[in-house]
Enzyme design. Structure first.
Site, short mmCIF file in Angstrom:
data_model
loop_
_atom_site.label_atom_id
_atom_site.label_comp_id
_atom_site.label_asym_id
_atom_site.label_seq_id
_atom_site.Cartn_x
_atom_site.Cartn_y
_atom_site.Cartn_z
N GLU A 55 -3.15 -4.67 -2.90
CA GLU A 55 -3.65 -5.63 -3.90
C GLU A 55 -3.69 -4.99 -5.28
OE1 GLU A 55 -4.95 -4.80 -1.01
OE2 GLU A 55 -6.10 -6.41 -0.08
N ASN A 89 0.84 -1.21 0.00
CA ASN A 89 0.00 0.00 0.00
C ASN A 89 0.87 1.25 0.00
OD1 ASN A 89 0.64 -0.79 2.69
ND2 ASN A 89 -1.00 0.46 3.53
N1 THU Z 1 -5.34 -1.31 2.53
C1 THU Z 1 -4.84 -2.16 1.60
O1 THU Z 1 -3.69 -2.00 1.16
N2 THU Z 1 -5.60 -3.17 1.19
C2 THU Z 1 -6.86 -3.43 1.62
O2 THU Z 1 -7.53 -4.32 1.08
C3 THU Z 1 -7.39 -2.68 2.76
C4 THU Z 1 -6.68 -1.42 3.08
C5 THU Z 1 -4.53 -0.18 2.99
C6 THU Z 1 -5.00 1.16 2.49
C7 THU Z 1 -4.44 2.08 3.54
O3 THU Z 1 -3.11 2.42 3.17
C8 THU Z 1 -4.38 1.24 4.80
O4 THU Z 1 -4.52 -0.12 4.38
C9 THU Z 1 -5.45 1.55 5.81
O5 THU Z 1 -6.71 1.53 5.23
#
Ligand code: THU
Length: 160
Positions: free
Chosen positions: A75, A62
């Protein structure tokens, strides 16, 4: 009136050693991807790794932004990387993990709604399900045979 009851089948493993070698390797790659996570705002680090049919692994993490709506989920970062570099080979599985430096996450973290929809589109495009492997920093491992298990009654291109 009738009832429609939807069931979700999840395989639950106690530890990574119970998984096949390729799934263990995939989870390890998702964990490695945590190192490239940029999450100074949420402190929630997410790593994802895609296993392709030829054995290649594509990972993502992320990437947050001070302008919060710009945050990218691990993802979809992995999926974008796949489309930019490896398109044409089918995706067999995705492993997703998460960590928070402030406390230990011990329950599998499942993809957000937007990522479920994005994974559903990938399944539609390749006409083959993608196995989902989830484990947090520790705790059980969940394995699902398709994103459809997490997105029942999904909206898909056939409606258009
Ligand atoms: N996040 C993801 O990378 N994947 C997900 O499916 C859920 C949320 C990240 C986005 C953000 O950087 C952090 O988790 C908190 O929401």
């Amino acid at each position: 009136m009738q009832h429609k009851i939807l069931q979700t089948h999840i395989q639950v493993y106690d530890k990574a050693e119970e998984l096949s070698d390729s799934w263990q390797a995939l989870l390890a790659k998702a964990r490695q991807a945590l190192d490239s996570s940029y999450a100074p705002y949420s402190n929630f680090y997410v790593g994802a790794a895609l296993l392709l049919e030829d054995g290649q692994i594509v990972s993502g993490s992320n990437q947050e932004n001070a302008s919060f709506p710009l945050c990218l989920c691990a993802e979809r970062v992995a999926l974008s990387s796949y489309h930019a570099q490896f398109q044409g080979r089918k995706i067999v599985a995705i492993a997703i993990t998460a960590k928070n430096p402030k406390f230990v996450i011990a329950e599998p973290v499942s993809p957000c709604g937007a990522c479920r929809q994005a994974l559903s589109e990938e399944e539609f495009r390749q006409r083959q399900p993608i196995q989902i492997i989830l484990q947090a920093e520790t705790g059980p491992i969940y394995v699902l045979d398709s994103i459809q298990a997490l997105l029942p009654l999904s909206f898909n291109p056939q409606f258009l």
